[in-house]
Design a protein around this motif. Structure first.
Motif, PDB file in Angstrom:
ATOM      1  N   ASN A 119     -12.879   4.972   7.267  1.00  0.00           N
ATOM      2  CA  ASN A 119     -12.458   5.736   6.084  1.00  0.00           C
ATOM      3  C   ASN A 119     -10.944   5.934   6.054  1.00  0.00           C
ATOM      4  O   ASN A 119     -10.443   7.011   5.752  1.00  0.00           O
ATOM      5  CB  ASN A 119     -13.184   7.083   6.013  1.00  0.00           C
ATOM      6  CG  ASN A 119     -14.570   6.957   5.397  1.00  0.00           C
ATOM      7  OD1 ASN A 119     -15.138   5.868   5.350  1.00  0.00           O
ATOM      8  ND2 ASN A 119     -15.125   8.068   4.939  1.00  0.00           N
ATOM      9  N   SER A 167     -17.443  12.761  -1.747  1.00  0.00           N
ATOM     10  CA  SER A 167     -17.067  11.356  -1.968  1.00  0.00           C
ATOM     11  C   SER A 167     -17.991  10.423  -1.224  1.00  0.00           C
ATOM     12  O   SER A 167     -18.507  10.732  -0.166  1.00  0.00           O
ATOM     13  CB  SER A 167     -15.631  11.109  -1.503  1.00  0.00           C
ATOM     14  OG  SER A 167     -15.515  11.324  -0.101  1.00  0.00           O
ATOM     15  N   PRO A 191      -5.435   7.364   2.719  1.00  0.00           N
ATOM     16  CA  PRO A 191      -6.320   7.030   1.597  1.00  0.00           C
ATOM     17  C   PRO A 191      -6.179   5.607   1.086  1.00  0.00           C
ATOM     18  O   PRO A 191      -7.167   4.997   0.671  1.00  0.00           O
ATOM     19  CB  PRO A 191      -5.910   8.054   0.523  1.00  0.00           C
ATOM     20  CG  PRO A 191      -5.374   9.219   1.304  1.00  0.00           C
ATOM     21  CD  PRO A 191      -4.672   8.603   2.474  1.00  0.00           C
ATOM     22  N   GLU A 192      -4.961   5.057   1.106  1.00  0.00           N
ATOM     23  CA  GLU A 192      -4.783   3.694   0.616  1.00  0.00           C
ATOM     24  C   GLU A 192      -5.526   2.685   1.486  1.00  0.00           C
ATOM     25  O   GLU A 192      -5.999   1.658   1.010  1.00  0.00           O
ATOM     26  CB  GLU A 192      -3.293   3.338   0.539  1.00  0.00           C
ATOM     27  CG  GLU A 192      -2.531   4.091  -0.532  1.00  0.00           C
ATOM     28  CD  GLU A 192      -3.130   3.877  -1.914  1.00  0.00           C
ATOM     29  OE1 GLU A 192      -3.323   2.696  -2.281  1.00  0.00           O
ATOM     30  OE2 GLU A 192      -3.416   4.850  -2.604  1.00  0.00           O
ATOM     31  N   LYS A 196      -9.295   2.490   0.756  1.00  0.00           N
ATOM     32  CA  LYS A 196      -9.635   1.697  -0.417  1.00  0.00           C
ATOM     33  C   LYS A 196      -9.923   0.226  -0.082  1.00  0.00           C
ATOM     34  O   LYS A 196     -10.390  -0.527  -0.941  1.00  0.00           O
ATOM     35  CB  LYS A 196      -8.504   1.768  -1.451  1.00  0.00           C
ATOM     36  CG  LYS A 196      -8.334   3.156  -2.055  1.00  0.00           C
ATOM     37  CD  LYS A 196      -7.162   3.191  -3.026  1.00  0.00           C
ATOM     38  CE  LYS A 196      -6.939   4.598  -3.571  1.00  0.00           C
ATOM     39  NZ  LYS A 196      -5.757   4.644  -4.486  1.00  0.00           N
ATOM     40  N   TYR A 245       0.829  -1.195   0.000  1.00  0.00           N
ATOM     41  CA  TYR A 245       0.000   0.000   0.000  1.00  0.00           C
ATOM     42  C   TYR A 245       0.866   1.249   0.000  1.00  0.00           C
ATOM     43  O   TYR A 245       0.372   2.352   0.022  1.00  0.00           O
ATOM     44  CB  TYR A 245      -0.903   0.036   1.238  1.00  0.00           C
ATOM     45  CG  TYR A 245      -1.803  -1.156   1.369  1.00  0.00           C
ATOM     46  CD1 TYR A 245      -2.505  -1.630   0.268  1.00  0.00           C
ATOM     47  CD2 TYR A 245      -1.941  -1.804   2.580  1.00  0.00           C
ATOM     48  CE1 TYR A 245      -3.338  -2.731   0.388  1.00  0.00           C
ATOM     49  CE2 TYR A 245      -2.771  -2.895   2.700  1.00  0.00           C
ATOM     50  CZ  TYR A 245      -3.458  -3.354   1.604  1.00  0.00           C
ATOM     51  OH  TYR A 245      -4.279  -4.442   1.727  1.00  0.00           O
TER      52      TYR A 245
END
Length: 265
Positions: free
Chosen positions: A226, A255, A68-69, A72, A22
């Motif tokens: 998140n 988002s 952010p990774e 996902k 990641y």
């Protein structure tokens, strides 16, 4: 506190503790899940109550401590049997947990129902379960049993039965897991037992387990909200702050998930 048993599968042993790709910074940050566990894996009820432990830090800045990774990793699959809430909810809480973990049970009984009532039902939050068995064979049995119950749309009922007060003290041998499935309202128990020992259940549990080790989780319960790592049975306010910060950030950026699901009942 008993030391969690490592997975017995040689393949899992050699691969699951290697961080997934990641990005180095993200993996180091995710290691907070292991560092800040506050003894969350304690499997007996004599362990100290973590309700007075320091909360995992949640900054007022919704971007601080968010990777952010890791965000996902939310599957957002409307057909996911081990999830509750809209697939397009602005906030996804991923929970890595073991049915033999005392503090996972504490979260399931004391905190999760309130989060569902307050945030899942209004469409803000989705909760995605990941099986993370770390206490050996009985943990594996319960994890596969949870998956098998999910195939008959009774995962959350099984989850409730397995985390009821006193349930883990009875163990999770196969006969006990079958009894929990019956208690959860699983209709086809023959299919349940076949699924329990089937390759699909083993593969699903292993996938979740390796994902948890891959992001640096070493104890249960561990969470991502998140992309924000939170470890241990933290006070309710910690989760509320993280969820509300994530919801505000999602609103600001517009988002959410790409795939719409149905509101929780």
């Amino acid at each position: 506190m008993p030391t969690p048993k490592k997975p017995t599968s040689p393949r899992t042993k050699s691969s699951s503790r290697k961080p997934l790709v990641y990005g180095a910074v993200t993996v180091v940050a995710a290691g907070l899940l292991g560092f800040a566990s506050y003894r969350a894996t304690a499997p007996d009820d004599t362990a100290p109550d973590t309700s007075s432990a320091p909360a995992a830090e949640v900054s007022a800045d919704p971007n601080e401590g968010v990777y952010p990774e890791l965000a996902k990793l939310a599957r957002r699959d409307a057909d996911d049997k081990l999830a509750v809430g809209r697939a397009d909810a602005p906030v996804v809480l991923i929970e890595y947990a073991d049915f033999k973990c005392g503090y996972c049970g504490k979260f399931a009984r004391d905190t999760e129902p309130e989060l569902i009532e307050q945030y899942v039902k209004d469409g803000t939050l989705r909760i995605e379960w990941r099986n993370f068995p770390i206490f050996g064979e009985e943990s594996e049995n319960a994890a596969r049993g949870a998956w098998a119950a999910g195939q008959q749309n009774r995962f959350w009922e099984f989850h409730g039965a397995a985390y009821a007060e006193g349930a883990k003290e009875k163990g999770f041998g196969k006969d006990r897991v079958k009894a929990l499935a019956e208690e959860a309202g699983v209709k086809d128990l023959d299919r349940f037992m076949k699924d329990l020992d089937g390759d699909a259940a083993r593969a699903a549990v292993k996938k979740d387990q390796e994902q948890a080790y891959g992001i640096g989780a070493t104890s249960t319960p561990s969470f991502l909200i998140n992309g924000r790592p939170i470890a241990g049975a933290q006070p309710d306010e910690t989760f509320r702050q993280a969820i509300e910060a994530a919801a505000e950030q999602a609103k600001a950026t517009g988002s959410a998930g790409d795939e719409a699901g149905e509101p929780a009942k």
